[in-house]
Design a protein around this motif. Structure first.
Motif, short mmCIF file in Angstrom:
data_model
loop_
_atom_site.label_atom_id
_atom_site.label_comp_id
_atom_site.label_asym_id
_atom_site.label_seq_id
_atom_site.Cartn_x
_atom_site.Cartn_y
_atom_site.Cartn_z
N SER A 52 0.85 -1.20 0.00
CA SER A 52 0.00 0.00 0.00
C SER A 52 0.88 1.25 0.00
CB SER A 52 -0.94 0.01 1.21
OG SER A 52 -0.30 0.54 2.35
N ILE A 53 0.26 2.38 -0.16
CA ILE A 53 0.96 3.66 -0.23
C ILE A 53 1.42 4.16 1.15
CG2 ILE A 53 -1.02 5.21 0.05
CD1 ILE A 53 1.81 5.54 -2.55
N MET A 54 0.99 3.53 2.22
CA MET A 54 1.24 4.07 3.56
C MET A 54 2.71 4.27 3.92
SD MET A 54 -1.72 4.98 4.13
CE MET A 54 -1.44 5.78 5.71
N PRO A 55 3.66 3.41 3.50
CA PRO A 55 5.07 3.74 3.77
C PRO A 55 5.51 5.04 3.09
CG PRO A 55 4.85 1.41 3.26
CD PRO A 55 3.52 2.06 2.95
N VAL A 56 4.94 5.33 1.93
CA VAL A 56 5.27 6.57 1.22
C VAL A 56 4.66 7.75 1.98
CG1 VAL A 56 5.06 7.83 -0.96
CG2 VAL A 56 5.37 5.34 -0.97
N VAL A 57 3.41 7.62 2.40
CA VAL A 57 2.72 8.68 3.14
C VAL A 57 3.44 8.99 4.45
CG1 VAL A 57 0.54 9.25 4.32
CG2 VAL A 57 0.50 8.17 2.06
N ALA A 58 4.05 7.99 5.04
CA ALA A 58 4.76 8.20 6.31
C ALA A 58 5.92 9.19 6.17
CB ALA A 58 5.27 6.86 6.85
N LEU A 59 6.56 9.26 5.01
CA LEU A 59 7.70 10.18 4.85
C LEU A 59 7.29 11.64 5.03
CD1 LEU A 59 9.82 8.72 1.93
CD2 LEU A 59 10.39 8.81 4.34
N PRO A 60 6.31 12.16 4.25
CA PRO A 60 5.94 13.55 4.48
C PRO A 60 5.29 13.78 5.85
CG PRO A 60 4.59 12.58 2.73
CD PRO A 60 5.66 11.59 3.09
N GLU A 61 4.62 12.76 6.37
CA GLU A 61 4.03 12.88 7.70
C GLU A 61 5.13 13.06 8.74
OE1 GLU A 61 0.90 10.46 10.49
OE2 GLU A 61 2.13 9.30 9.12
N GLU A 62 6.14 12.22 8.72
CA GLU A 62 7.24 12.30 9.68
C GLU A 62 8.05 13.59 9.50
OE1 GLU A 62 9.30 8.63 9.04
OE2 GLU A 62 7.68 7.45 9.94
N PRO A 82 -12.01 3.52 -1.61
CA PRO A 82 -12.44 4.76 -0.98
C PRO A 82 -11.94 4.92 0.47
CG PRO A 82 -14.33 3.62 -1.94
CD PRO A 82 -13.15 2.71 -2.06
N GLY A 83 -11.96 3.85 1.24
CA GLY A 83 -11.48 3.93 2.62
C GLY A 83 -10.00 4.23 2.70
N GLY A 84 -9.23 3.54 1.87
CA GLY A 84 -7.79 3.77 1.84
C GLY A 84 -7.45 5.18 1.39
N ALA A 85 -8.16 5.65 0.36
CA ALA A 85 -7.93 7.01 -0.14
C ALA A 85 -8.24 8.04 0.93
CB ALA A 85 -8.77 7.25 -1.39
N ARG A 90 -6.79 12.17 4.94
CA ARG A 90 -6.88 12.60 6.34
C ARG A 90 -5.48 12.77 6.97
NH1 ARG A 90 -10.00 8.91 7.81
NH2 ARG A 90 -8.46 7.49 8.65
N VAL A 91 -4.61 11.79 6.74
CA VAL A 91 -3.26 11.85 7.32
C VAL A 91 -2.50 13.06 6.81
CG1 VAL A 91 -0.99 10.72 7.30
CG2 VAL A 91 -3.05 9.37 7.78
N LEU A 92 -2.51 13.28 5.51
CA LEU A 92 -1.72 14.38 4.95
C LEU A 92 -2.33 15.75 5.26
CD1 LEU A 92 -0.60 12.79 1.58
CD2 LEU A 92 0.74 13.12 3.67
N ASN A 96 -1.12 19.62 7.19
CA ASN A 96 -1.24 20.84 6.37
C ASN A 96 -0.73 20.71 4.94
OD1 ASN A 96 -2.49 22.37 8.44
ND2 ASN A 96 -0.48 22.58 9.41
N TYR A 97 -0.70 19.50 4.42
CA TYR A 97 -0.42 19.34 3.00
C TYR A 97 -1.72 19.59 2.24
CZ TYR A 97 4.04 17.19 4.21
OH TYR A 97 5.31 16.96 4.68
N ARG A 98 -1.61 20.16 1.07
CA ARG A 98 -2.77 20.37 0.20
C ARG A 98 -3.05 19.04 -0.51
NH1 ARG A 98 -1.65 24.64 -3.80
NH2 ARG A 98 -3.85 24.41 -4.24
N VAL A 99 -4.26 18.51 -0.32
CA VAL A 99 -4.60 17.18 -0.84
C VAL A 99 -5.98 17.23 -1.48
CG1 VAL A 99 -4.88 14.73 -0.25
CG2 VAL A 99 -3.37 16.17 1.13
N ARG A 100 -6.10 16.54 -2.63
CA ARG A 100 -7.38 16.39 -3.32
C ARG A 100 -7.56 14.96 -3.75
NH1 ARG A 100 -7.03 21.19 -7.63
NH2 ARG A 100 -7.25 22.92 -6.18
#
Length: 104
Positions: A52-62, A82-85, A90-92, A96-100
């Motif tokens: 899944s994308i979550m290891p990638v999402v963790a980088l900007p989050e951290e 839809p749930g994963g998206a 929500r995390v990003l 304060n990242y701009r997300v669509r």
């Protein structure tokens, strides 16, 4: 030239200047662009099998947690899950990242 990064296991994402197919490749791609302005980042939640994308999402989050967020103009989340998206959005947004949500 704009920097448009994509992480998706199936879609071609022709607008992307660089494309990763797995979360491991996505992590490396973001790390390579750590100190650059990323115009767009396209993320798919499900990357095949059990990836899944979550290891990638963790980088900007951290990075944001550490007070040194990535410089990303807009993050586009395109996923048939839809749930994963929504989790990615929500995390990003929390950091304060701009997300669509988008259709790729």
């Amino acid at each position: 030239m704009p920097i448009i990064l994509g992480v998706d296991d199936l879609r071609p994402l022709p607008q992307a200047t660089r494309l990763a197919r797995t979360s491991g490749e996505g992590v490396l791609l973001l790390e390579e662009h750590r100190d650059l302005e990323i115009d767009e980042l396209w993320l798919d939640h499900d990357l095949g099998w059990d990836d899944s994308i979550m290891p990638v999402v963790a980088l900007p989050e951290e990075a944001a947690f550490a007070g040194r967020p990535f410089r990303i103009g807009m993050v586009f989340v395109h996923s048939a899950n839809p749930g994963g998206a929504e989790t990615v959005v929500r995390v990003l947004r929390r950091w304060n990242y701009r997300v669509r949500r988008a259709v790729a």
